[in-house]
Design an enzyme around this catalytic site. Structure first.
Site, short mmCIF file in Angstrom:
data_model
loop_
_atom_site.label_atom_id
_atom_site.label_comp_id
_atom_site.label_asym_id
_atom_site.label_seq_id
_atom_site.Cartn_x
_atom_site.Cartn_y
_atom_site.Cartn_z
N GLU A 23 -8.02 5.85 14.77
CA GLU A 23 -7.76 4.13 15.18
C GLU A 23 -6.89 4.15 15.89
O GLU A 23 -5.54 4.59 16.48
CB GLU A 23 -6.30 3.68 13.55
CG GLU A 23 -7.05 3.78 12.00
CD GLU A 23 -5.71 3.28 11.03
OE1 GLU A 23 -4.81 2.45 11.53
OE2 GLU A 23 -5.94 3.60 10.13
N GLU A 71 -3.66 8.29 6.24
CA GLU A 71 -1.38 8.03 6.49
C GLU A 71 -0.73 8.25 5.68
O GLU A 71 0.22 7.47 4.96
CB GLU A 71 -1.46 6.73 7.24
CG GLU A 71 -2.22 6.40 8.67
CD GLU A 71 -1.91 4.51 9.30
OE1 GLU A 71 -1.95 4.51 10.81
OE2 GLU A 71 -0.87 3.94 8.54
N ARG A 107 1.14 -1.30 0.20
CA ARG A 107 0.23 0.38 -0.14
C ARG A 107 0.57 0.96 0.22
O ARG A 107 2.42 1.49 0.20
CB ARG A 107 -0.79 0.35 1.02
CG ARG A 107 -0.39 0.50 2.48
CD ARG A 107 -0.99 0.11 4.08
NE ARG A 107 -0.52 0.90 5.11
CZ ARG A 107 -1.64 0.62 5.93
NH1 ARG A 107 -2.36 0.35 6.30
NH2 ARG A 107 -0.58 1.60 6.98
#
Length: 658
Positions: free
Chosen positions: A305, A153, A114
């Site tokens: 998160e 992020e 990712r």
């Protein structure tokens, strides 16, 4: 402008990332049943679903997401809808290899994980914008939509040729001329003078040391390049849904993203929080991140998160013992969070995060983790209406700045043992242990609302920041400053005298003769304290009081701590107890008092609005004496004269009128 209040609607949001594409569709209804049982009010959908929505270039498959949005709405669960642009599909890297990032050595970072995109790539940006446009148009009027979550992020770095072109444009806008850049970067050193913009590259792998000013500007550029990606997508969703708040999740204290600058472009400031359950400073670290994020948000903020148990990326991944998840979740609420969310809802069975915990773990609905999640959800429902939107007031600010951090992190510095974030944490810990409410601020910010301002270390400071600190102290504010501060200007150029002359005059320092960093584990003896990490050979100008002097060694008799009026300078880092005592004395002199006096060790007190939160970070019970009667909102019981907190215990107290 929309805000977190528009999404919370007078409650504390509770939920987390939901990745139903990893599961058969027949599981989805059971997920909703269990979410309702756990008190979940919000889920984040679509974070990593680009390949599901666009399986081939230009295709759109929204049917599965339509059904999920409808299912969430039917279950009374709001959706934070993500643009899935943090993880491009394999076809993009295969068809457009120029979208893949490159390391400073020139290695291509391929797809298969990712964040594998170059932030400067026009092709990536074009595909991301097109997908965001279609996503926003499709769900703009869906009743389940409560918030937009852009990307995830932001943490990608790239040193490719496309990045080099973008970097040159950024430099031209900043410096205007190559001559000005040469002056700012000090390129007379080592024959580094540039003649044209085209000669300038990102700071790639070199034979020896890189130019620190070059690296400093590249760090600024990288944060700005990522911010361009965020604002491009934010503007698209805002055009379709101007009433829906927009966020993206910060990583805590991450070097590559100037969160002060980014927060100005967010409706909701959110952060991912992952203290190590085995770290004895975990509770303090959690508090520090909360204080920092609340300060960036200028009010309520969002835990996007956290882990319900263990993570999967440490060398040894410890689970949270019973009660710790609840403690840290309520601690975030105490310090201003109006949303408490997790990665993720259901624990994955495949992929690289299958050992990362979730609200619904591999143990299922009968597991300990889910039982604790249900308790947290129920308790947030009890206190949500009374706490949501309420402020946390702090009379002390810790100054924190990414430019100063970037400048201090250069490769060729006096000591690689001195880590900026460790200093920030050490100073915040001293306040946390002393029970003093704390916020964070930029060095150029208006400081007039604070009784005391702390500077753990700001190696690099602008003229405006220095003038701000001087004006604050000379106006009567209590300023306490750590070592190696005010050394360099915004280009990283060392100021004459080893510290800016305005700061030297403020602290009563004539000259900084030498910096004396310490070896690992070494200490220096001083009057009333022991110093660590660092020491300095200071010559006072006679206008300041020597609060503590070095004893023994090369610096014997020279000042370790100087005080002039309301300004104090520490040329070393005192051991934790000594730093706590020193800052506590300065706070008391400034009129700052702990939230609750005489707390047992390990018990934290935070006041949010009219409510008093007491949090026991210890594994043993602790009693807290409090005058008067109070109602504990979590238990519905009244207390008179004090509270007993069990292991990891929490009380949320409201005064009962006499």
């Amino acid at each position: 402008m929309p805000s977190l209040h528009d999404a919370t609607r007078g409650r504390v949001l509770f939920g987390g990332d939901y990745n139903p594409e990893q599961w058969p569709e027949e599981v989805w209804a059971d997920d909703v049943r269990l979410m309702k049982e756990a008190g979940v009010t919000s889920v984040t959908l679509g974070v990593f679903s680009w390949a599901m929505i666009e399986p081939r270039p230009g295709a759109r498959e929204f049917g599965w997401l339509d059904r999920l949005m409808d299912l969430m709405h039917a279950g009374g669960i709001g959706v934070v809808l993500a643009t899935p642009t943090s993880s491009p599909p394999p076809w993009m890297g295969a068809l457009h290899p120029e979208t893949l990032p490159r390391t400073e050595e020139g290695t291509v970072v391929t797809y298969g994980s990712r964040q594998h995109f170059c932030p400067s790539s026009p092709v990536y940006r074009r595909y991301a914008a097109a997908l965001t446009e279609d996503l926003a148009a499709r769900y703009a009027d869906h009743p389940a939509l409560t918030m937009w979550h852009i990307n995830n992020e932001y943490c990608t770095h790239c040193w490719c040729d496309g990045t080099a072109d973008h970097f040159r444009r950024w430099l031209a806008a900043r410096h205007r001329t190559v001559a000005a850049l040469n002056e700012a970067w000090g390129t007379a050193f080592w024959s580094q003078r540039y003649d044209t913009w085209s000669e300038i590259l990102p700071p790639r792998r070199v034979q020896y040391l890189r130019n620190p000013a070059h690296e400093l500007d590249f760090k600024r550029f990288t944060s700005d390049a990522l911010l361009e990606c965020y604002t491009a997508e934010r503007d698209i969703v805002a055009r379709h849904t101007p009433h829906i708040p927009v966020t993206t999740n910060f990583m805590p204290l991450w070097e590559g993203q100037d969160a002060w600058a980014w927060a100005e472009h967010e409706d909701v400031v959110s952060v991912d929080v992952y203290p190590d359950p085995k770290d004895p400073r975990g509770g303090q670290y959690n508090a520090m991140l909360a204080d920092m994020t609340r300060s960036q948000a200028c009010g309520p903020w969002m835990v996007m998160e956290q882990a319900a148990g263990s993570v999967n990326w440490r060398e040894v991944n410890h689970p949270k013992p019973a009660g710790l998840n609840r403690l840290w979740s309520l601690q975030a609420v105490a310090r201003g969070a109006d949303a408490v969310c997790y990665f993720q809802w259901r624990q994955s069975r495949q992929g690289s995060e299958k050992f990362h915990s979730a609200m619904l773990s591999h143990a299922g609905e009968h597991g300990r983790t889910f039982a604790e999640v249900k308790r947290i959800g129920a308790e947030l429902a009890l206190i949500g209406a009374e706490v949501s939107g309420k402020e946390v007031t702090a009379e002390v600010a810790v100054l924190h700045d990414w430019d100063a951090w970037w400048g201090a992190a250069q490769q060729d510095r006096p000591s690689s043992l001195v880590a900026y974030t460790e200093l920030v944490q050490a100073w915040h810990a001293a306040l946390w242990e002393g029970g003093i409410a704390t916020g964070f601020a930029r060095p150029e910010a208006d400081l007039s609302g604070y009784r005391m301002v702390l500077v753990p270390q700001l190696y690099l400071l602008s003229d405006a920041a220095i003038d701000n600190l001087v004006a604050y102290a000379r106006g009567g504010g209590t300023l306490v400053c750590g070592f190696f501060t005010g050394v360099a200007d915004p280009d990283g150029r060392v100021r004459p005298g080893g510290m800016d002359s305005r700061l030297r005059a403020l602290f009563g320092i004539r000259t900084v003769h030498e910096w004396w960093p310490l070896e690992a584990g070494a200490t220096v003896e001083c009057d009333g304290l022991r110093g660590t990490l660092w020491s300095e050979e200071l010559e006072p100008d006679g206008s300041a009081e020597t609060v503590s002097a070095y004893r023994g060694g090369e610096l014997d008799g020279l000042p370790a701590v100087l005080r002039k009026g309301t300004a104090t300078y520490l040329s070393t880092l005192p051991e934790p107890g000594a730093l706590r005592d020193l800052l506590g004395r300065r706070a008391a002199e400034a009129g700052v008092r702990p939230v609750v006096e005489g707390l047992p060790t390990g018990v934290e007190a935070v006041r949010r609005g009219e409510l008093l939160f007491l949090l026991n970070h210890g594994r043993s019970p602790a009693g807290v004496k409090l005058p008067g009667r109070r109602l504990d909102l979590l238990t519905g019981t009244e207390t008179d004269g004090g509270v007993e907190l069990g292991r990891f215990g929490v009380a949320v107290l409201r005064d009962v009128p006499a």
